[in-house]
Scaffold this motif. Structure first.
Motif, PDB file in Angstrom:
ATOM      1  N   GLU A 250     -49.587  44.131  41.389  1.00  0.00           N
ATOM      2  CA  GLU A 250     -50.338  44.493  42.592  1.00  0.00           C
ATOM      3  C   GLU A 250     -49.599  44.040  43.850  1.00  0.00           C
ATOM      4  O   GLU A 250     -49.440  44.811  44.813  1.00  0.00           O
ATOM      5  CB  GLU A 250     -51.721  43.843  42.555  1.00  0.00           C
ATOM      6  N   PHE A 251     -49.150  42.799  43.874  1.00  0.00           N
ATOM      7  CA  PHE A 251     -48.447  42.284  45.046  1.00  0.00           C
ATOM      8  C   PHE A 251     -47.166  43.073  45.312  1.00  0.00           C
ATOM      9  O   PHE A 251     -46.809  43.341  46.470  1.00  0.00           O
ATOM     10  CB  PHE A 251     -48.102  40.814  44.862  1.00  0.00           C
ATOM     11  N   SER A 252     -46.471  43.428  44.245  1.00  0.00           N
ATOM     12  CA  SER A 252     -45.165  44.061  44.386  1.00  0.00           C
ATOM     13  C   SER A 252     -45.254  45.471  44.944  1.00  0.00           C
ATOM     14  O   SER A 252     -44.232  46.044  45.351  1.00  0.00           O
ATOM     15  CB  SER A 252     -44.446  44.086  43.029  1.00  0.00           C
ATOM     16  N   GLN A 253     -46.453  46.039  44.972  1.00  0.00           N
ATOM     17  CA  GLN A 253     -46.610  47.354  45.599  1.00  0.00           C
ATOM     18  C   GLN A 253     -46.429  47.269  47.103  1.00  0.00           C
ATOM     19  O   GLN A 253     -46.080  48.258  47.753  1.00  0.00           O
ATOM     20  CB  GLN A 253     -47.983  47.936  45.244  1.00  0.00           C
ATOM     21  N   ALA A 254     -46.670  46.085  47.679  1.00  0.00           N
ATOM     22  CA  ALA A 254     -46.480  45.906  49.122  1.00  0.00           C
ATOM     23  C   ALA A 254     -45.049  45.525  49.450  1.00  0.00           C
ATOM     24  O   ALA A 254     -44.494  45.978  50.461  1.00  0.00           O
ATOM     25  CB  ALA A 254     -47.429  44.828  49.648  1.00  0.00           C
ATOM     26  N   ALA A 255     -44.440  44.693  48.612  1.00  0.00           N
ATOM     27  CA  ALA A 255     -43.067  44.227  48.843  1.00  0.00           C
ATOM     28  C   ALA A 255     -42.588  43.564  47.559  1.00  0.00           C
ATOM     29  O   ALA A 255     -43.400  43.002  46.815  1.00  0.00           O
ATOM     30  CB  ALA A 255     -43.008  43.232  49.999  1.00  0.00           C
ATOM     31  N   PRO A 256     -41.290  43.595  47.297  1.00  0.00           N
ATOM     32  CA  PRO A 256     -40.794  42.844  46.135  1.00  0.00           C
ATOM     33  C   PRO A 256     -41.019  41.350  46.374  1.00  0.00           C
ATOM     34  O   PRO A 256     -40.686  40.831  47.430  1.00  0.00           O
ATOM     35  CB  PRO A 256     -39.308  43.204  46.071  1.00  0.00           C
ATOM     36  N   MET A 257     -41.606  40.680  45.394  1.00  0.00           N
ATOM     37  CA  MET A 257     -41.917  39.264  45.551  1.00  0.00           C
ATOM     38  C   MET A 257     -40.666  38.409  45.315  1.00  0.00           C
ATOM     39  O   MET A 257     -39.792  38.767  44.524  1.00  0.00           O
ATOM     40  CB  MET A 257     -43.005  38.852  44.571  1.00  0.00           C
ATOM     41  N   GLN A 258     -40.587  37.282  46.018  1.00  0.00           N
ATOM     42  CA  GLN A 258     -39.484  36.331  45.792  1.00  0.00           C
ATOM     43  C   GLN A 258     -39.931  35.373  44.695  1.00  0.00           C
ATOM     44  O   GLN A 258     -40.893  34.624  44.848  1.00  0.00           O
ATOM     45  CB  GLN A 258     -39.154  35.579  47.083  1.00  0.00           C
ATOM     46  N   THR A 259     -39.226  35.415  43.567  1.00  0.00           N
ATOM     47  CA  THR A 259     -39.643  34.687  42.373  1.00  0.00           C
ATOM     48  C   THR A 259     -38.789  33.442  42.174  1.00  0.00           C
ATOM     49  O   THR A 259     -37.620  33.403  42.544  1.00  0.00           O
ATOM     50  CB  THR A 259     -39.557  35.586  41.140  1.00  0.00           C
ATOM     51  N   PHE A 260     -39.387  32.423  41.560  1.00  0.00           N
ATOM     52  CA  PHE A 260     -38.704  31.150  41.364  1.00  0.00           C
ATOM     53  C   PHE A 260     -39.461  30.345  40.322  1.00  0.00           C
ATOM     54  O   PHE A 260     -40.646  30.595  40.062  1.00  0.00           O
ATOM     55  CB  PHE A 260     -38.639  30.361  42.681  1.00  0.00           C
ATOM     56  N   VAL A 261     -38.783  29.373  39.721  1.00  0.00           N
ATOM     57  CA  VAL A 261     -39.457  28.414  38.847  1.00  0.00           C
ATOM     58  C   VAL A 261     -39.265  26.996  39.367  1.00  0.00           C
ATOM     59  O   VAL A 261     -39.675  26.029  38.724  1.00  0.00           O
ATOM     60  CB  VAL A 261     -38.996  28.538  37.379  1.00  0.00           C
TER      61      VAL A 261
END
Length: 403
Positions: A250-261
């Motif tokens: 859902e979030f990624s439909q607005a923008a690619p999310m910045q992912t991290f661990v």
């Protein structure tokens, strides 16, 4: 797709990594000033050799202590060096194919900043008696008034200054606390001169999609996914991650999310879930949609947990040795897994904006598919009877790991 979206970022906290004294009150014979930014140049080679294509820097501007209490946005922190050191860093990074993202602290100033000390400057939130408002009760931080044109001008000028001097993008510290309309008003003028620049908003909580849209931000820190990765591994409940993947779509439909661990504010992933968990987290990070970053040392299974008091984050931000050859030998196995995963991710840049779907979930097993128009990656992560991961690309097994 914006070119910087396809980069894989190595996240450095320069003041810590370069061994700078954390506070001005440091006692002893350690000099406050020094050309420490140059100490990080061998680590740019290390990052490039691992396959990273960008370096996400923590604060590098003059500050009182941890870097988020800025004193001068236009000057390199004297603990790190000067303009010549910055130019050398840029040349070295760009020469190794690494883009540079700077950390912009535009929600507040350090309380000792000349503007914060000026009672006539209208760019601060002020109490009824005229004193600067301390952001979230931190007496060393003075909150900016983002409705003021003086603040618009300051942020725009700082962004342009460093983009013109080699930076490629900006991480926007505590973007969730800044009105979205502020970014929407400031960023067009910056993009006009630097259309390729990328703007990453740090958002810990809130509606990620709405914040991205309102602020016209290119990407948002995906803290929900970070939480689900470590928590599902620690609690052996991969249903939590399955739920988070649906939110991620859902979030990624607005923008690619910045992912991290991992990052400079949270306990080390290996401290939280152990070596095997850190390996499985790496597999997830580099096979899921988004713009991944790896916090320095996580690829070597560094340990670190928050402490107490003013220095609580210091264990998360350790100095690096003079060069990679001085690293302890017991982390290179994870380094090699990261190298393999990064190479796979670089082959599959389409993953950034792909769609993920959980196909099978159990408490201790999750199988998900990441798909684009002509490509399909499948990953299976299992916690028992032993930790393992298998990744296939268009039907071909491309990675197998077992702990």
């Amino acid at each position: 797709m914006r070119e910087l979206e396809s980069r894989i970022w190595w996240h450095l906290y320069p003041l810590g990594a370069a061994g700078a004294p954390p506070r001005r009150e440091v006692q002893g014979d350690v000099p406050w000033e020094g050309h420490r930014l140059r100490r990080l140049e061998p680590w740019l080679d290390y990052a490039a050799d691992l396959g990273f294509t960008g370096v996400l820097l923590g604060p590098i501007f003059e500050s009182t202590s941890h870097g988020y209490d800025t004193l001068d946005h236009f000057r390199i922190d004297p603990r790190l060096g000067d303009q010549d050191d910055w130019e050398a860093f840029v040349d070295h990074a760009h020469g190794r194919g690494l883009a540079i993202m700077l950390d912009g602290v535009f929600n507040h100033l350090g309380a000792e900043h000349p503007l914060a000390q000026d009672p006539a400057w209208p760019g601060l939130q002020r109490t009824e008696d005229g004193h600067p408002v301390a952001w979230e009760g931190h007496g060393g931080l003075a909150e900016l008034d983002h409705s003021r044109p003086e603040v618009h001008d300051l942020v725009r000028d700082v962004m342009l200054h460093w983009l013109e001097r080699g930076a490629d993008g900006w991480r926007l510290d505590v973007a969730y606390a800044v009105p979205g309309r502020f970014w929407a008003q400031v960023l067009p003028a910056v993009r006009q001169q630097h259309p390729g620049a990328m703007f990453l908003g740090e958002v810990i909580h809130g509606d990620y999609a709405a914040i991205a849209r309102e602020g016209t931000l290119d990407t948002i820190t995906q803290y929900e996914l970070w939480k689900a990765v470590w928590s599902s591994l620690k609690d052996r409940n991969l249903w939590e991650l399955q739920h988070a993947l649906g939110r991620h779509v859902e979030f990624s439909q607005a923008a690619p999310m910045q992912t991290f661990v991992g990052n400079h504010d949270v306990p080390r992933i290996a401290s939280t879930v152990g070596d095997a968990g850190a390996a499985l987290a790496a597999v997830m990070l580099l096979t899921l949609p988004g713009i991944p970053s790896v916090y320095y040392g996580d690829e070597q299974a560094f340990r670190g947990e928050k402490a107490e008091g003013f220095a609580a984050d210091d264990p998360l931000r350790p100095p690096l040795p003079a060069g990679p050859e001085e690293l302890a030998p017991n982390g290179w196995w994870l380094h090699d897994l990261y190298r393999e995963l990064i190479a796979l991710r670089r082959r599959c840049s389409w993953i950034t904006r792909a769609v993920v779907e959980a196909e099978h979930t159990e408490n201790e097993l999750l199988r998900y598919a990441v798909t684009a128009e002509h490509d399909r990656l499948e990953a299976e992560v299992a916690l028992s009877p032993q930790p393992r991961a298998v990744v296939t690309l268009n039907g071909e097994t491309v990675l197998e790991w077992a702990g």
